[in-house]
Design a protein around this motif. Structure first.
Motif, PDB file in Angstrom:
ATOM      1  N   GLY A 174       0.747  -0.721  -0.120  1.00 43.98           N
ATOM      2  CA  GLY A 174      -0.279   0.116  -0.083  1.00 43.98           C
ATOM      3  C   GLY A 174       0.879   1.015   0.217  1.00 43.98           C
ATOM      4  N   SER A 175       0.215   2.142   0.313  1.00 49.64           N
ATOM      5  CA  SER A 175       0.798   3.348   0.583  1.00 49.64           C
ATOM      6  C   SER A 175       0.114   4.727   1.149  1.00 49.64           C
ATOM      7  CB  SER A 175       0.964   4.333  -1.137  1.00 49.64           C
ATOM      8  OG  SER A 175      -0.110   4.247  -1.493  1.00 49.64           O
ATOM      9  N   LEU A 176       0.999   5.350   2.282  1.00 52.85           N
ATOM     10  CA  LEU A 176       0.238   6.387   2.833  1.00 52.85           C
ATOM     11  C   LEU A 176       0.652   8.062   2.557  1.00 52.85           C
ATOM     12  CD1 LEU A 176       1.217   4.609   6.197  1.00 52.85           C
ATOM     13  CD2 LEU A 176      -0.818   4.763   5.187  1.00 52.85           C
ATOM     14  N   GLU A 177       0.297   8.729   2.965  1.00 54.19           N
ATOM     15  CA  GLU A 177       0.630  10.130   2.624  1.00 54.19           C
ATOM     16  C   GLU A 177       0.406  10.397   4.250  1.00 54.19           C
ATOM     17  OE1 GLU A 177      -0.297  13.916  -0.326  1.00 54.19           O
ATOM     18  OE2 GLU A 177      -1.655  12.540   0.644  1.00 54.19           O
ATOM     19  N   LEU A 178       0.606  11.585   5.280  1.00 54.62           N
ATOM     20  CA  LEU A 178       0.904  12.085   6.480  1.00 54.62           C
ATOM     21  C   LEU A 178       1.292  13.670   5.691  1.00 54.62           C
ATOM     22  CD1 LEU A 178       3.025   9.276   6.324  1.00 54.62           C
ATOM     23  CD2 LEU A 178       2.788  10.007   8.905  1.00 54.62           C
ATOM     24  N   VAL A 179       0.489  14.189   6.891  1.00 49.22           N
ATOM     25  CA  VAL A 179       0.165  15.798   7.010  1.00 49.22           C
ATOM     26  C   VAL A 179       0.148  16.249   8.431  1.00 49.22           C
ATOM     27  CG1 VAL A 179      -1.013  17.243   5.573  1.00 49.22           C
ATOM     28  CG2 VAL A 179      -1.462  15.046   4.537  1.00 49.22           C
ATOM     29  N   LYS A 180       0.862  17.485   8.369  1.00 49.90           N
ATOM     30  CA  LYS A 180       0.895  18.408   9.403  1.00 49.90           C
ATOM     31  C   LYS A 180       0.379  20.004   8.717  1.00 49.90           C
ATOM     32  CE  LYS A 180       4.304  17.530  12.073  1.00 49.90           C
ATOM     33  NZ  LYS A 180       5.536  17.511  13.364  1.00 49.90           N
ATOM     34  N   ARG A 181      -0.638  20.032   9.547  1.00 53.65           N
ATOM     35  CA  ARG A 181      -0.886  21.310  10.021  1.00 53.65           C
ATOM     36  C   ARG A 181      -0.700  22.221  11.190  1.00 53.65           C
ATOM     37  NH1 ARG A 181      -5.429  18.413   7.723  1.00 53.65           N
ATOM     38  NH2 ARG A 181      -4.998  18.571   5.349  1.00 53.65           N
ATOM     39  N   TYR A 182      -0.135  22.975  10.646  1.00 52.78           N
ATOM     40  CA  TYR A 182      -0.091  24.476  11.833  1.00 52.78           C
ATOM     41  C   TYR A 182      -0.993  25.762  11.361  1.00 52.78           C
ATOM     42  CZ  TYR A 182       3.909  21.866  13.339  1.00 52.78           C
ATOM     43  OH  TYR A 182       5.218  20.876  13.262  1.00 52.78           O
ATOM     44  N   ARG A 183      -1.671  26.162  12.039  1.00 52.76           N
ATOM     45  CA  ARG A 183      -1.719  27.613  12.382  1.00 52.76           C
ATOM     46  C   ARG A 183      -2.231  28.297  13.426  1.00 52.76           C
ATOM     47  NH1 ARG A 183      -5.351  28.796   7.933  1.00 52.76           N
ATOM     48  NH2 ARG A 183      -5.928  26.675   7.766  1.00 52.76           N
ATOM     49  N   LEU A 184      -1.357  29.475  13.345  1.00 51.03           N
ATOM     50  CA  LEU A 184      -1.372  30.283  14.166  1.00 51.03           C
ATOM     51  C   LEU A 184      -2.418  31.472  14.655  1.00 51.03           C
ATOM     52  CD1 LEU A 184       0.543  31.547  16.202  1.00 51.03           C
ATOM     53  CD2 LEU A 184       1.336  33.451  14.612  1.00 51.03           C
ATOM     54  N   ALA A 185      -2.764  31.105  15.940  1.00 53.29           N
ATOM     55  CA  ALA A 185      -3.922  32.153  16.551  1.00 53.29           C
ATOM     56  C   ALA A 185      -3.275  33.327  15.932  1.00 53.29           C
ATOM     57  CB  ALA A 185      -3.930  32.228  18.388  1.00 53.29           C
ATOM     58  N   ARG A 186      -4.580  34.094  15.847  1.00 51.17           N
ATOM     59  CA  ARG A 186      -5.018  35.827  16.154  1.00 51.17           C
ATOM     60  C   ARG A 186      -5.742  36.254  17.484  1.00 51.17           C
ATOM     61  NH1 ARG A 186      -7.237  35.888  10.874  1.00 51.17           N
ATOM     62  NH2 ARG A 186      -5.369  36.743   9.903  1.00 51.17           N
ATOM     63  N   THR A 187      -5.100  37.553  17.175  1.00 54.16           N
ATOM     64  CA  THR A 187      -5.802  38.052  18.415  1.00 54.16           C
ATOM     65  C   THR A 187      -6.923  39.215  17.635  1.00 54.16           C
ATOM     66  OG1 THR A 187      -3.499  37.994  20.083  1.00 54.16           O
ATOM     67  CG2 THR A 187      -5.228  39.381  20.757  1.00 54.16           C
ATOM     68  N   PRO A 188      -7.659  39.121  18.247  1.00 55.36           N
ATOM     69  CA  PRO A 188      -9.138  40.411  17.374  1.00 55.36           C
ATOM     70  C   PRO A 188      -7.921  42.066  18.401  1.00 55.36           C
ATOM     71  CG  PRO A 188      -9.776  37.954  18.698  1.00 55.36           C
ATOM     72  CD  PRO A 188      -8.476  38.260  19.413  1.00 55.36           C
ATOM     73  N   GLU A 189      -9.172  42.654  17.154  1.00 58.00           N
ATOM     74  CA  GLU A 189      -8.202  44.272  17.948  1.00 58.00           C
ATOM     75  C   GLU A 189      -8.572  44.429  18.675  1.00 58.00           C
ATOM     76  OE1 GLU A 189      -8.507  48.402  14.876  1.00 58.00           O
ATOM     77  OE2 GLU A 189      -9.238  46.901  14.496  1.00 58.00           O
TER      78      GLU A 189
END
Length: 832
Positions: A341-356
């Motif tokens: 078989g075959s695999l795909e690995l994914v890592k996602r980073y998302r940075l928090a934003r501060t409301p004004e």
């Protein structure tokens, strides 16, 4: 002999030739892969396709033209379906095979911005080598425009983190990343027509008049600078036509923000790191193959920790900018371990934003990065697999030689410790000292280090796991939503990072530590995906902020938690008053505490004064019953009863003061707001009330057992502890009754020496606590001075006109001290 030697050479050559021939037939080398095709990316000030706060920057190796600030973007990958399945799998079609892997250059990506008006409180540098976090800087601004959390031990000027790599033959160092809002990104060109900002791929050749050979020259020069200083930087930049030209930029240095995550060890001379990056991810098992106990990954598979992942930026959203890393394990690669078989690995980073509207709210929960892990089964057969996820490392070591952390379960804590919590066990901590000891013992036995965070063979979820320093923590929190399930873990381990053998035993509390989570096994059907989501908190240990993340237990106050929190709340209330800094707030808190204890302290003072008055009579008793201890004790007891004197009358005050003292000590020791809080604004001395005042760096002039970080005194001369001890000795000399015999005289001498010894032990206590001691001692002296002098009764005291000022003031507030009123109360009533 010569014949044997010739025969040996011939046989060796035949064996080598046979080996190479068989290897070329059975394992032919893969065809050369073309470099990854990168799309043209814009670079600076919003020109990167609208991805605010994000810069994707490939290594400038001369093969690709460097865009402005180097913000280029690899070819985009198909986004996964929100249900956790790939788009074709969700439609019931079979998944296509993964395209063969291609060579991916090393790249750095930044999330966030260091600009003064930035809505981000973190500047995160990611590395596609292992799809890991390389650096996290705290860039929130205070009301005065400065960074709220600065590097206290490195007050030099800061250009920004540029991920330097040395050029060959000492021809300078290459810039590999430029974060938004950094002085490097805002550097002004001296050449007309050249836009502002250093770029990825620029090679620094000179700083001012200093010729740069490698990155160490740049670091050494910047270490001698000051914030606000202007420096001239000359770089070599390669144009689109391949021609190189020298450009000069003027940069204004700033104060260095605190780096809460970074590798402990610097990059080695070969440009290879000696310490791993943070939040590395790898497969724990797949099919019948698993990671050996003494290894980090499955053998014969590509390294998910050291190889480069493909990178693409994520569309910006209200949640903040993001980056996605992808790594494909093709069918031939999995066949090497007997898996189809075959695999795909994914890592996602998302940075928090501060409301004004919340930019000035320091307790608003925006000190985090969202991490998403996804494993996609791209083959046609089910896959049984599990993964391992490492935590952060390289937390700040500032002040490790004076900070005192408390272990929640009567053990030793270090400068950096592993913390965790599970629903069944609750909060726990493993100190760096214990991790160091276990690692050294395992090293001697040539065994891997195994330090489980929880016991039992059944998998279980965790509330959080992290690495904890004195004032900051980096914590991983799993969470679930509609598209991701809550992960459970078969095992969680505390691990040392780097070579523990290179650490001296006296510095074991500085051991770089992290944790490792090993997930439970799960079976992925063809086309199915496993999605787990985590929140990475990286911020200060501020009570209100920690409550927002559910991490209150990261602050350990010790036994008197309630008292410590109460005193800390009063301290912050005083500091919030106009014109009051934390130094004055500590003095006001001292006045409040001592005022509340005035009745008890006055009784203790009167008790000590009575002891002085009775000293001559006790001396007579001691001389009269010199050889009869029993009669002496009986006579002293009769004397005390006659004058209504209680020898233990002053002990009650000590028992009440002890919880207050310990509670205040813990409140001052763990309060992150006192870090960077000066006693007197504008003075470098005593600019951190959470640490010693550090008047003079005397380490080079003292032996290590005295002036070293682990020595008796520490590397700095501190004035406030000396003033505290002098006041204690002065107070002791003023108010201690004279000795009545040789034994009492010896006890008083021992008390003086004990006071000096205690001064050595507390020579490195926080300056804020010394300030409390000084104010409290002065209060005690004033309180004693307001009492009548020993030997004088109120009826024989001087007239009000001749009384000292403090006695007249005391008489106004305490009628018992007014001589006229005292005589009136004692005068017998007239007979009628």
């Amino acid at each position: 002999m010569e014949k044997r030697f010739a025969l040996f050479l011939i046989l060796s050559a035949l064996i080598l030739f046979t080996h190479l021939t068989v290897q070329s037939l059975l394992f032919p080398p893969p065809p050369p892969q073309p470099p990854i095709e990168l799309a043209d990316g814009a670079g600076h000030e919003g020109e990167d396709a609208g991805h605010e706060g994000l810069e994707a920057q490939p290594t400038a190796d001369g093969q690709q033209p460097a865009a402005r600030n180097g913000a280029t973007e690899p070819a985009r990958l198909a986004a996964p379906d929100e249900t956790g399945l790939s788009g074709e799998a969700a439609q019931g079609r079979s998944s296509p095979e993964i395209a063969p892997s291609v060579a991916v250059p090393q790249q750095w990506v930044t999330l966030g911005s260091m600009a003064a008006d930035s809505p981000y409180r973190l500047l995160v540098t990611l590395n596609n080598q292992g799809a890991a976090v390389e650096r996290i800087e705290l860039v929130q601004r205070a009301a005065n425009g400065q960074f709220r959390f600065q590097e206290l031990e490195h007050p030099s000027g800061y250009l920004g983190y540029l991920a330097f790599r040395d050029e060959p033959d000492g021809r300078g160092c290459r810039i590999n990343v430029v974060g938004q809002g950094t002085p490097a990104a805002a550097a002004v060109s001296q050449t007309p027509g050249i836009p502002a900002g250093l770029c990825v791929g620029d090679v620094i050749r000179r700083v001012e008049d200093l010729r740069i050979r490698d990155r160490f020259d740049v670091d050494a020069y910047l270490a001698q600078t000051q914030p606000g200083q202007h420096v001239s930087i000359t770089v070599a930049r390669t144009a689109d036509d391949g021609q190189s030209r020298e450009l000069t930029f003027d940069a204004t240095l700033v104060t260095s923000p605190l780096s809460i995550v970074r590798p402990d060890q610097p990059i080695a001379a070969s440009n290879d790191r000696t310490d791993p990056l943070s939040f590395l991810w790898a497969l724990e098992s797949i099919g019948h193959s698993a990671v050996p106990r003494d290894k980090d990954e499955i053998a014969k598979l590509p390294s998910l920790r050291r190889d480069n992942w493909q990178v693409r930026t994520l569309d910006d959203s209200p949640g903040g900018p993001g980056v996605e890393f992808t790594f494909a394990l093709s069918e031939p690669q999995l066949q090497a371990i007997g898996v189809t078989g075959s695999l795909e690995l994914v890592k996602r980073y998302r940075l928090a934003r501060t409301p004004e509207a919340k930019l000035t709210d320091s307790a608003f929960p925006s000190y985090h990065v969202e991490l998403e892990l996804e494993i996609r089964n791209r083959g046609h057969t089910p896959q049984q697999l599990a993964y391992r996820l490492d935590g952060p490392n390289g937390l700040p070591l500032e002040g490790w030689w004076y900070v005192t952390k408390i272990h929640p379960r009567f053990s030793a804590a270090g400068a950096r410790d592993v913390i965790w919590s599970t629903p069944s066990i609750g909060h726990g901590l493993i100190g760096a000292t214990k991790i160091y000891s276990e690692a050294m013992a395992a090293r001697e036995k040539k065994q891997p280090v195994i330090m489980p965070l929880f016991s039992g063979e059944n998998s279980q979820p965790i509330d959080y796991a992290g690495v904890d320093a004195q004032y900051f923590s980096v914590v991983l929190q799993p969470h679930a939503d509609e598209a991701a399930s809550l992960p459970s873990f078969r095992q969680a381990l505390a691990i040392p990072v780097g070579d523990v053998a290179s650490i001296e035993k006296s510095m074991s509390k500085t051991t770089n530590v992290s944790f490792r989570l090993i997930s439970s096994g799960v079976q992925l059907e063809p086309g199915q995906s496993l999605v787990n989501r985590y929140t990475i908190f990286a911020g200060p240990k501020q009570p209100a902020l920690l409550r927002a993340y559910g991490l209150e237990r990261c602050i350990e106050y010790g036994w008197f938690r309630t008292i410590a929190k109460f005193l800390a709340a009063i301290l912050h209330a005083f500091e919030s008053l106009p014109g009051v800094n934390y130094g004055l707030a500590i003095i006001l808190l001292t006045v409040l505490v001592r005022s509340a204890m005035t009745p008890l302290s006055r009784k203790a003072a009167r008790n000590a004064q009575m002891m002085q008055e009775l000293a001559p009579e006790m001396k007579k008793i001691a001389e009269k019953y010199k050889d009869d201890m029993q009669k002496r004790a009986a006579a002293q007891s009769e004397l005390f009863k006659k004058h209504n004197y209680r020898p233990l009358g002053g002990c009650l005050l000590m028992f009440i003061q002890l919880p207050i003292f310990i509670g205040l000590y813990r409140a001052l020791s763990v309060d992150v707001e006192l870090r960077q809080a000066p006693l007197i604004s504008g003075l470098h001395w005593c600019s951190n009330l959470a640490g010693p005042d550090m008047l003079w760096y005397w380490k080079p002039y003292l032996p290590a057992f005295l002036g070293g970080e682990s020595g008796w005194l520490g590397p700095y001369l501190n004035i406030l502890p000396i003033i505290t001890i002098v006041l204690f000795l002065w107070q002791q000399k003023m108010f201690m009754p004279p000795a009545t015999d040789e034994q009492t005289r010896m006890q008083q001498s021992m008390m003086k020496y004990m006071m000096i010894f205690m001064g050595l032990l507390f020579f490195r206590v926080p300056a804020g606590l010394c300030l409390y001691f000084i104010a409290s001692s002065l209060w005690s002296v004033a309180e004693r001075k307001m009492l009548p002098p020993p030997g004088k009764r109120p009826d024989t005291a001087a007239s009000p006109a001749t009384q000292p000022f403090w006695q007249r003031m005391a008489a106004k507030f305490n009628p018992e001290l007014d001589p006229a009123k005292s005589r009136a109360r004692r005068r017998p009533p007239r007979k009628r």
